[in-house]
Scaffold this active site. Structure first.
Site, short mmCIF file in Angstrom:
data_model
loop_
_atom_site.label_atom_id
_atom_site.label_comp_id
_atom_site.label_asym_id
_atom_site.label_seq_id
_atom_site.Cartn_x
_atom_site.Cartn_y
_atom_site.Cartn_z
N CYS A 2 0.86 -1.18 0.00
CA CYS A 2 0.00 0.00 0.00
C CYS A 2 0.89 1.23 0.00
O CYS A 2 2.09 1.13 0.26
CB CYS A 2 -0.88 0.06 1.25
SG CYS A 2 -2.07 -1.28 1.36
N GLY A 28 -0.51 0.35 -5.03
CA GLY A 28 -1.85 -0.20 -4.79
C GLY A 28 -2.85 0.42 -5.72
O GLY A 28 -2.90 1.65 -5.84
N ASN A 102 0.28 1.07 6.03
CA ASN A 102 0.99 0.23 5.06
C ASN A 102 1.68 -0.87 5.86
O ASN A 102 2.51 -0.58 6.72
CB ASN A 102 2.02 1.09 4.31
CG ASN A 102 2.89 0.29 3.35
OD1 ASN A 102 4.00 0.70 3.02
ND2 ASN A 102 2.43 -0.86 2.90
N GLY A 103 1.32 -2.12 5.55
CA GLY A 103 1.91 -3.26 6.26
C GLY A 103 0.83 -4.25 6.65
O GLY A 103 -0.33 -4.10 6.25
N TYR A 244 11.51 -4.86 -6.16
CA TYR A 244 10.35 -4.71 -7.02
C TYR A 244 9.40 -3.57 -6.66
O TYR A 244 8.98 -2.81 -7.53
CB TYR A 244 9.57 -6.03 -7.03
CG TYR A 244 8.22 -5.95 -7.70
CD1 TYR A 244 8.12 -5.80 -9.07
CD2 TYR A 244 7.05 -6.00 -6.96
CE1 TYR A 244 6.88 -5.70 -9.70
CE2 TYR A 244 5.80 -5.91 -7.57
CZ TYR A 244 5.73 -5.77 -8.94
OH TYR A 244 4.51 -5.66 -9.55
#
Ligand code: SF4
Length: 462
Positions: A2, A28, A102-103, A244
């Site tokens: 995210c 995202g 985020n996570g 990535y």
């Protein structure tokens, strides 16, 4: 995966948040949201879809105020549904509060069960909501103390932005798994973002990365910081951000993503040289590593695959009979470049193997006489439990197949993965003491949902 963005102290807070989310869209694409505050009231807009499709001038005009937070979501915990779109936004006894996360929390299910047994009613399936419930139930006197008490109970990966009527709080988990940076605009506004590329877009200067375990509060134009969450555990920064996830123009964990990826390519060329006429990349994430491979090996780099940037998520999955067109919609081979050539193809990872197989076949169909596949990460053998949507272990081809078997399946003439040591060297931490590498090594430093990693896998015949 995210992306989060926040700003405080700017009259155009929600417009700038919109731009910041645009820059983070690669993290995202399922849903996006912005919550703003005018000092008295929080206002929210969340919707499924892409940032550019969700927000327009009237929508943003309905999000007034000098502070805002935003989120782009790729669902990991909780399904893909509007109720899970973030920032989550609640009213509780202490006031209003919105949170962008985020996570992934590894003990969220356990905590949720306890909270529900105690009468809590959850509005979403997102693990993030657990933090809000814990915060609302805390008996601590101040908002920060309540938040810290809540965060001491959760385990896992979190970079968070929390907005109340009059303050913005940013937190990074003690392991530093997901990135989060602080920036400042010339006008004085403070900005927080998952990646530096969002700062660049709005011409904010990078101040620094938040430290693992740091809690930063910005209130009435004053910033204060503390480290209430460090115990101190081992760092576990996600090494896959460099492989990535992050955009190559970002700087992550203090290093340029582009330079690190090029270094991975150089390392790959040392570890797995190939007799070939040209090096090409699987765009976009393989490009920097392919350039590094070319520079190290002396084999010229060329553009052998073109990515279409117009494949939206609106694409309807076709019937089985034409399903193989799927990869061709995203990538096409340049026949003039590939015809009659021995080609090194650099990609960032192999997950199930099905896409790699289609790509290799496409390159051969375009006339390449040999295809040597080089992967700038080690074999992906384990699922991620810290915020990245990976398939189960059963579906990861490297969990049950050797490199030789995978080469055969994807129809490549040879296949070489960078070693874990080599990847460590490329990210500047040869011992990998400050990185999480669980998806390659199976070493889950902060839990794995109660032993999920030990689940049996059966070797499927390719
Ligand atoms: S398991 Fe892999 S993708 Fe997940 S946090 Fe660790 S390094 Fe990153």
């Amino acid at each position: 995966m995210c992306g989060i963005f926040g700003i405080v102290g700017h009259a155009e807070a929600s417009n700038l948040t919109y731009l910041g989310l645009h820059a983070l869209q690669h993290r995202g694409q399922e849903s996006a949201g912005i919550v703003s505050t005018d000092g008295n009231l929080l206002r929210a807009h969340r919707q499924m879809g892409l940032v550019a499709d969700i927000f327009d001038a009237p929508t943003l005009a309905n999000l007034p105020g000098q502070a805002a937070i935003g989120h782009v979501r790729y669902s990991t915990a909780g399904g893909s549904a509007l109720k899970n779109a973030q920032p989550l936004f609640v009213q509780y006894a202490g006031g209003q509060c919105a949170i962008a996360h985020n996570g992934n929390l590894v003990n969220a299910a356990e905590l949720k069960e306890q909270l529900e047994a105690d009468g809590a009613i959850f509005q979403s399936d997102a693990d993030t909501e657990v933090i809000l419930h814990l915060l609302a139930r805390s008996k601590q006197p101040t908002f920060e103390q309540k938040l810290v008490e809540a965060l001491r109970r959760v385990k896992g990966a979190y970079s968070l932005l929390v907005l109340t009527e009059n303050k913005l709080v940013a937190v990074r988990d003690p392991h530093g798994i997901r990135p989060l940076v602080l920036g400042r605009m010339k006008e004085g506004a403070y900005v927080l973002a998952s990646e530096t590329t969002a700062l660049d877009l709005i011409e904010a200067d990078l101040v620094r990365e938040l430290e693992p375990g740091e809690l930063l509060v910005i209130e009435n134009g004053v910033m204060r910081t503390s480290k209430p969450l460090v115990e101190p555990p081992r760092l576990a920064r996600c090494i896959f951000e460099h492989v990535y996830f992050a955009r190559p123009d970002s700087s992550v964990f203090g290093n340029s993503v582009y330079e690190v990826r090029k270094q991975m390519g150089r390392q790959l060329a040392i570890e797995h040289p190939a007799e070939a006429d040209l090096v090409i990349a699987v765009p976009d994430s393989g490009v920097a590593a392919a350039i590094g491979f070319s520079q190290q090996s002396g084999i010229p780099y060329d553009v052998g695959l073109i990515r279409s940037h117009y494949v939206g998520r609106t694409f309807i999955e076709p019937q089985q009979s034409i399903r193989h067109f799927g990869v061709k919609l995203k990538l096409s081979a340049v026949r003039q470049v590939l015809k009659g050539k021995r080609v090194v193809v650099v990609d960032d990872s192999i997950v199930r193997g099905t896409t790699s197989r289609k790509i290799v076949k496409m390159i051969k169909a375009a006339g390449a006489v040999e295809v040597h596949l080089r992967i700038s990460s080690p074999p992906t053998k384990w699922p991620c439990y810290y915020g990245i949507d990976t398939p189960s272990r059963q579906e990861l081809i490297a969990a049950t197949h050797t490199a030789e078997e995978i080469a055969k399946y994807v129809t490549a003439d040879s296949l070489g993965y960078i070693t874990l040591d080599g990847l460590g060297r490329a990210v500047g931490d040869p011992e990998r003491g400050s990185f999480c590498t669980a998806c390659f090594s199976g070493e889950y430093l902060i839990g794995d949902f109660g032993g999920a990693k030990d689940a049996e896998v059966t070797k499927l015949t390719a």
